[in-house]
Every structure is written in structure tokens, then in C-alpha cells.
Motif scaffolding. Structure first.
Motif, short mmCIF file in Angstrom:
data_model
loop_
_atom_site.label_atom_id
_atom_site.label_comp_id
_atom_site.label_asym_id
_atom_site.label_seq_id
_atom_site.Cartn_x
_atom_site.Cartn_y
_atom_site.Cartn_z
N ARG A 1 6.99 45.87 -81.10
CA ARG A 1 8.40 45.77 -81.45
C ARG A 1 9.28 46.34 -80.33
NH1 ARG A 1 9.93 49.60 -86.15
NH2 ARG A 1 9.73 51.02 -84.39
N MET B 1 12.03 44.52 -77.84
CA MET B 1 13.41 44.98 -77.64
C MET B 1 13.74 45.09 -76.15
SD MET B 1 14.81 45.21 -80.53
CE MET B 1 16.26 46.00 -79.85
N TYR C 1 16.39 47.37 -86.25
CA TYR C 1 15.44 46.32 -85.91
C TYR C 1 14.13 46.58 -86.63
CZ TYR C 1 14.44 49.89 -82.37
OH TYR C 1 14.20 51.07 -81.72
N TRP D 1 10.75 39.05 -86.87
CA TRP D 1 11.35 40.10 -86.05
C TRP D 1 12.86 40.01 -86.25
CZ3 TRP D 1 11.84 39.85 -80.07
CH2 TRP D 1 12.22 41.11 -79.58
N SER D 2 13.46 41.03 -86.83
CA SER D 2 14.88 41.00 -87.16
C SER D 2 15.62 42.13 -86.45
CB SER D 2 15.09 41.11 -88.67
OG SER D 2 14.55 42.31 -89.18
N MET D 3 16.87 41.84 -86.05
CA MET D 3 17.74 42.79 -85.37
C MET D 3 19.15 42.67 -85.94
SD MET D 3 16.31 41.87 -81.59
CE MET D 3 15.88 40.24 -82.20
N SER E 1 23.54 39.48 -85.55
CA SER E 1 22.25 39.65 -86.20
C SER E 1 21.34 38.50 -85.79
CB SER E 1 22.40 39.69 -87.73
OG SER E 1 22.96 38.48 -88.21
#
Length: 478
Positions: free
Chosen positions: A51, A55, A95, A107-109, A175
């Protein structure tokens, strides 16, 4: 009489070799062709590293996005934006990497921000005072009598006025959610594919320079253009960039990873790891060795040294995936073939055993589980290539130099057990020759590794010329 006994032993050996299977019968029980020889488990710590690595990639790639020039008619004005780029990126405040069995992660931000800068040209078409557009309440209604007075005083402005300058736009509260599927290629390499990429921009704020009295008008018009065209374009470009990185760059790197690696070229000692004394809880036992960025210690046991010596032979281990990676109990697991063969050609006539591995626990990044299939496939091919025929003499090691003698200087030596042979040939060196007539077999039982070996040991007495064999002993693993 001695020659007759040797002849009888030789005949028994020939009959035995002709009638026997060179594979231990236990290697054909409790096995399946779909079983993996080794398993790699990516633990939560490893997922956290993945992760953070993602990033870092995003932080490097987003500022590289370049937007094309755009010319549009917005609210009756012709607006051109060129040289637009993202010059600053604020990393997301939130995240996550969420796993979705059987083979997908998202994978979320959230709360990302970017700043975009560029140049603009604003062409304003001014109608005569009698034009109904001035009373339409639209774009020119904002200027009111100011535009009427300006148009009357400067006739040239009754056709078109152009304003150019620079803009700075803040795209905030962005997002992003990326869905990635795990699979494998036909060649057995890992493969990732983006199923979907969704990016949403929360708001747009901007500032312009060199616009004079038309500042408010230009800002509103540019905001409309950014909302209609630039905003979806940035959303699309960012997703395309990420898809390119994952779909092309990452898969290209994984496609070039060697799937067959020679044992003497490996960073980690797979053989030593497999032979480590740590049994699996059930099924036909295997071994678990956990890796955390360190060299696996080699097994320093004389009974296993001949296995370690095989690492110098052209034997290769097969790392190909036999199925797609899958998600289970908060980890990502990969099943690898784990076969060691001569020049990586395969052809092992037995399969990996059924085993049960423990549930995930610990802070390791990666856990490695190796079965006895790794060592057994290696020993089978070593037997086929006659690598298990060895000669051991006093020069083989310092520990053996004092033992392989017919007369003992001090302590123990073979002369103590050779009886009349030691007396008949005093002060001689002894040579031991080993020859296997069946592939050795390794088994893990109750946390210990045991090896079954079948073959001959011949003992020779050295002198001006080697005499013998003086003693020939046959032993079996039973």
C-alpha cells in the motif's frame, strides 16, 4: 571364499536393481498433481508495504500528467486553455487496501488535492447596444451598463475583445478507488489487471492573473470550462496513468522475472529453508520458514551436507504459479510448483504431498512454506544424473581425516571396528565409496527431517595403490 561371497553379493545386487522401483513408495501416497511444492503468503505487513509503495508511485506519477490544449465556446465566449499541467500534489489523508476473495483487492484514497496551472485566452464577443443579448440576463447581464458605456466609447470593442493570462486551479477533496484482479499467465508468471478505476473531484477553486476589469467574468467562465472539460479529463488521465503503470509496467516487470532459477544463483537458501526443523501441524508434514528481509541460515548437519553440495550442480527450481493467487484470511497466497530438476527440464514422476499450513500469524512480510517435494525432486534428479556416487577420504574434511585410518592415533577411527583388516593393513588410510541404487527420500515427521537412503558403501584401504574393496556393505532405508 571371500571372492565367492563378493560374487554372490554382486548377483543379489543385480537382481534387486532390476526388480525395484527407484522411487520410495511413500512418495506416491497422499499426493496430487495440483498440489504446490511451495507456498508464498503475503502477510498484512507485506500488504501494508504494498500500500505504501503504491502511494509513493502515485505521488511520483500524478505530477507528470500533462493536459492537452482545449478551445471551447462557453457562455458565448471563446476560451482556450493551453500548457495546463499538475504542478503540486497533496497525498490523501485516508487510504486503504481492502481484500475481496477470491482474487481481488480494492485500493482506495480519499481527501487528495492537486493544483493545476496553465495559460488561457479569453475572446469576448461584444454586441451593439441595440442587441437583445444585452438584455437577455445571461453572460452580459453581469456587466450591465458598464459594457454599454464601454461599447459606445470604443467602437472596436463592439466586435471582439481578447484577454490572455495565467490561471491556477485547486482541485480538492478528490477520491479514488481502484479494483485490481490477481491472476497468472499461461507461462506461470503473476499477472494483475485493473477491473475499474473511479476518481471524483470534490470542488474547484481558482485564481487568474492579467485580466483587469474582467477578472470575475473570466473566473466564472474558466470554472465552467474546468468543470465541463478539464475536471473529467483529469479524472480520466489519472486513471489512465495508473492503469498504464499497473497494466503495462508492473506486468512487464513480472513477465521478465525468471521462473526457473539455478540453485547456486538464488539469494535465499531454499534447500536449507525446506530442511529447517519446523513441522507443519497436520497432513503429511512439511516445513514452514518465515522470511523477513534476511538470509535463511544453512543447515549445518553432516547427514545433509551431500544435499547442500547439490547446489553447485546445474539444478534449477521451478517458481511457476500453478494457479492464480488467491485471498484468504486477510492474506494473499501464491501456489508455486517448487520442483527442482536437472537444467529445469522437469519430469519428476511423483507429486507434492497434501499438507495443512497454520493460520496466518506474526509480523513477517512474507511467509514461505516448503514441502518435502522440493528436496525429494532434487534428490531424484541427482540420482538420475549419478550425482549421489561419492568418494570420501581423509582429505574430504578435517573432522574425517583422523577417523579414516586403520590404526588409531588417538580417539576413535575405523580401525577400531575393522577387526583383522586393521591388523592386516596397519597405518593405512581408508577410503569410503558410496553408491545409491534408489533415489533418497526425505520425510518430515513430528518436526524432524529424516532421510531414507538405499545403496552400497564400499571400504577401500589405501597404500601405494588402492586395495579393495575390502568391505562392501549394503544398507536400506527400512
Amino acid at each position: 571364499m571371500r571372492g565367492f561371497l563378493a560374487f554372490v553379493q554382486f548377483c543379489v545386487l543385480i537382481i534387486h536393481v532390476i526388480g525395484q522401483d527407484v522411487i520410495h513408495p511413500k512418495l506416491k501416497t497422499g499426493t496430487k498433481p495440483e498440489n504446490p511444492g511451495m507456498r508464498l503468503r503475503l502477510m498484512p505487513t507485506g500488504l501494508a508495504y504494498l500500500r505504501e509503495f503504491g502511494m509513493k508511485v502515485i505521488s511520483q506519477e500524478v505530477p507528470r500528467i500533462v493536459l492537452p490544449s482545449i478551445t471551447e465556446n462557453v457562455d458565448g465566449a471563446r476560451v482556450t486553455i493551453k500548457g495546463a499541467r499538475i504542478d503540486k500534489y497533496w497525498a490523501p489523508e485516508e487510504y486503504n487496501l481492502d481484500l475481496h476473495p477470491p482474487n481481488r483487492f480494492v485500493w482506495s484514497m480519499n481527501q487528495m488535492h492537486v493544483r493545476s496551472t496553465g495559460q488561457f485566452q479569453y475572446g469576448l464577443r461584444v454586441a451593439p447596444a441595440s442587441s437583445p443579448l444585452l438584455n437577455a440576463g445571461g453572460l452580459f447581464g453581469r456587466l450591465g451598463s458598464t459594457i454599454l458605456d464601454t461599447a459606445a466609447s470604443f467602437p472596436l470593442l463592439q466586435t471582439e475583445a481578447e484577454v490572455s493570462g495565467t490561471f491556477e486551479a485547486l482541485l480538492g477533496e478528490m477520491s479514488m478507488a481502484i479494483s485490481v484482479a490477481l491472476s497468472s499467465t499461461e507461462a506461470g508468471a503473476p499477472f494483475v489487471q485493473i477491473d475499474s478505476c473511479q476518481l471524483a473531484i470534490g470542488y474547484i477553486d481558482m485564481n487568474v492573473r492579467n485580466t483587469g476589469i474582467l477578472t470575475d467574468l473570466v473566473i466564472n467562465t474558466l470554472k465552467n470550462l474546468l468543470t465541463l472539460r478539464i475536471k473529467p479529463m483529469i479524472e480520466q488521465r489519472m486513471c489512465e496513468r495508473i492503469q498504464s503503470i499497473i497494466g503495462k509496467d508492473v506486468n512487464r516487470i513480472m513477465a521478465t522475472m525468471p521462473l526457473h532459477v539455478r540453485l547456486d544463483q538464488q539469494q535465499y537458501d531454499i534447500i536449507g529453508s525446506t530442511l529447517d526443523n519446523a513441522g507443519l501441524p497436520s497432513g503429511r508434514p512439511g516445513v514452514s520458514k518465515r522470511l523477513l528481509n534476511k538470509q535463511i541460515p544453512k543447515i549445518d548437519t553432516s547427514a545433509l551436507n551431500f544435499i547442500q553440495n547439490l547446489r553447485n550442480q546445474p539444478m534449477s527450481i521451478d517458481y511457476r504459479l500453478i494457479t492464480s493467487p488467491f485471498i484468504d484470511t486477510g492474506t494473499i497466497t501464491m501456489f508455486c510448483k517448487g520442483e527442482i530438476s536437472w537444467l529445469g527440464r522437469g519430469g519428476t514422476p511423483f507429486y507434492p504431498p497434501d499438507i495443512t499450513v497454520p493460520l496466518p500469524q506474526g509480523a513477517e512480510m512474507i511467509q514461505f512454506f516448503g514441502t518435502d517435494y522440493i528436496a525429494n525432486s532434487m534428490m531424484y534428479h541427482a540420482f538420475q544424473q549419478k550425482f549421489l556416487e561419492m568418494i570420501i577420504g581423509p582429505e574430504s574434511s578435517k573432522q574425517l581425516s583422523g577417523m579414516l585410518k586403520t590404526t588409531c592415533d588417538s580417539g576413535f577411527c575405523l580401525g577400531d571396528v575393522l577387526g583383522e583388516l586393521g591388523t592386516a593393513y596397519p597405518n593405512r588410510e581408508v577410503e569410503v565409496r558410496f553408491s545409491a541404487d534408489k533415489a533418497p527420500a526425505l520425510f518430515f515427521e513430528e518436526g524432524k527431517a529424516t532421510i531414507g537412503v538405499t545403496g552400497f558403501v564400499r571400504i577401500f584401504v589405501r597404500g601405494n595403490k588402492t586395495l579393495g574393496p575390502k568391505i562392501m556393505v549394503r544398507f536400506e532405508d527400512d
